[in-house]
Design a protein around this motif. Structure first.
Motif, PDB file in Angstrom:
ATOM      1  N   ASP A  51     102.067  29.801  80.376  1.00  0.00           N
ATOM      2  CA  ASP A  51     100.805  29.395  80.075  1.00  0.00           C
ATOM      3  C   ASP A  51      99.965  30.573  80.767  1.00  0.00           C
ATOM      4  N   LEU A  52      98.871  30.886  79.907  1.00  0.00           N
ATOM      5  CA  LEU A  52      97.988  32.032  80.220  1.00  0.00           C
ATOM      6  C   LEU A  52      96.945  31.809  81.413  1.00  0.00           C
ATOM      7  N   MET A  53      96.651  30.574  81.726  1.00  0.00           N
ATOM      8  CA  MET A  53      95.582  30.239  82.737  1.00  0.00           C
ATOM      9  C   MET A  53      96.476  29.706  83.752  1.00  0.00           C
ATOM     10  N   LEU A  54      96.653  30.562  84.793  1.00  0.00           N
ATOM     11  CA  LEU A  54      97.122  30.163  85.990  1.00  0.00           C
ATOM     12  C   LEU A  54      96.296  30.151  87.281  1.00  0.00           C
ATOM     13  N   PRO A  55      96.468  29.205  88.090  1.00  0.00           N
ATOM     14  CA  PRO A  55      95.526  29.116  89.112  1.00  0.00           C
ATOM     15  C   PRO A  55      95.140  30.359  90.139  1.00  0.00           C
ATOM     16  N   ASP A  56      96.099  30.933  90.272  1.00  0.00           N
ATOM     17  CA  ASP A  56      96.313  32.319  91.021  1.00  0.00           C
ATOM     18  C   ASP A  56      96.451  33.702  90.596  1.00  0.00           C
ATOM     19  N   GLY A  57      96.367  33.741  89.267  1.00  0.00           N
ATOM     20  CA  GLY A  57      96.560  35.004  88.391  1.00  0.00           C
ATOM     21  C   GLY A  57      96.701  35.000  87.045  1.00  0.00           C
ATOM     22  N   ASP A  58      96.594  35.956  86.243  1.00  0.00           N
ATOM     23  CA  ASP A  58      96.439  36.027  84.957  1.00  0.00           C
ATOM     24  C   ASP A  58      97.883  36.038  84.349  1.00  0.00           C
ATOM     25  N   ILE A  77     104.366  32.002  74.627  1.00  0.00           N
ATOM     26  CA  ILE A  77     103.209  31.617  75.317  1.00  0.00           C
ATOM     27  C   ILE A  77     102.868  30.349  74.996  1.00  0.00           C
ATOM     28  N   ILE A  78     102.534  29.326  75.889  1.00  0.00           N
ATOM     29  CA  ILE A  78     101.967  28.073  75.410  1.00  0.00           C
ATOM     30  C   ILE A  78     100.715  27.822  76.445  1.00  0.00           C
ATOM     31  N   SER A  79      99.677  28.013  75.776  1.00  0.00           N
ATOM     32  CA  SER A  79      98.159  28.031  76.398  1.00  0.00           C
ATOM     33  C   SER A  79      97.139  27.521  75.680  1.00  0.00           C
TER      34      SER A  79
END
Length: 226
Positions: A51-58, A77-79
């Motif tokens: 997933d491209l949208m992570l809570p603590d990084g890119d 990639i699953i986003s």
């Protein structure tokens, strides 16, 4: 196939891993960038579901790190970030495929398997080692064209040995590949010996040779008889 799913949405992560587990694969989850890097440095994986949208990084930064350190690993990639620029950036940085959310689990499975085949077997549908043949689509093993009656774990073990032929595989590496995180709940690696013993017996029973060699104190190798 062993997968690492990097996804912070707990319900989705549970659904994805449950689906792959039912297919006979090993799927582990990392909920953020930090946990993902810890797992990547500690274990080996065939395919990364990212997933491209992570809570603590890119996620794209993690992809860059993967391609620099583990270039043989497949990446899907699953986003929800479905912008064209995100897709192009991911593919340009080395991702094998891009699947926007929401998606059907069957499609994710098909894409992950396609990436795995391209990466590990160069797109082949069967792989051979001497008189042993594995069909990668129906998970069937044959010796001298006689079907082996293998459990799913025995098939995965045989596949793991064939794609790593002539390499030393420790009991821990085998356990990690076949059971992933569940290995931590086990008291010993005796079950690895039992699976190998059963696999040897079944191959020999239909006229095959024993290519599974014990390297005492170290692990096992699959190699041609000297």
């Amino acid at each position: 196939m062993k997968l690492l799913l990097v996804e912070d949405e707990e319900q989705l992560a549970s659904s994805v891993c449950s689906y792959f587990s039912k297919e006979g694969d090993v799927c582990e989850v990392a909920a953020n960038f930090s946990k993902a890097t810890d797992k990547l440095y500690a274990f080996s994986y065939d395919v990364l579901l990212l997933d491209l949208m992570l809570p603590d990084g890119d996620g794209l930064s993690l992809l860059k790190e993967v391609k620099e350190n583990w270039p043989e690993m497949g990446v899907v990639i699953i986003s929800a970030k479905n912008a064209l620029t995100d897709k192009l950036q991911g593919l340009e940085r080395g991702a094998d495929d891009y699947l926007p959310k929401p998606f059907h689990l069957a499609e994710l499975n098909a894409r992950a398997n396609a990436v795995y085949r391209r990466r590990k077997q160069e797109g082949k549908r069967t792989i051979d080692f001497k008189e042993i043949e594995l069909n990668l689509e129906n998970h069937e093993a044959r010796v001298h064209n006689t079907a082996l009656d293998l459990t799913r774990k025995e098939y995965e073990l045989l596949h793991y040995f064939i794609v790593n032929q002539n390499r030393l595989l420790t009991k821990q590496a085998i356990a990690e590949h076949l059971w992933g995180d569940y290995m931590d709940t086990m008291d010993s690696f005796d079950f690895v010996y039992q699976h190998i013993k059963n696999l040897r017996k079944k191959i020999i029973s239909v006229g095959g040779n024993d290519y599974l060699k014990t390297v005492y104190g170290a692990g096992y190798k699959m190699k041609e008889e000297s």
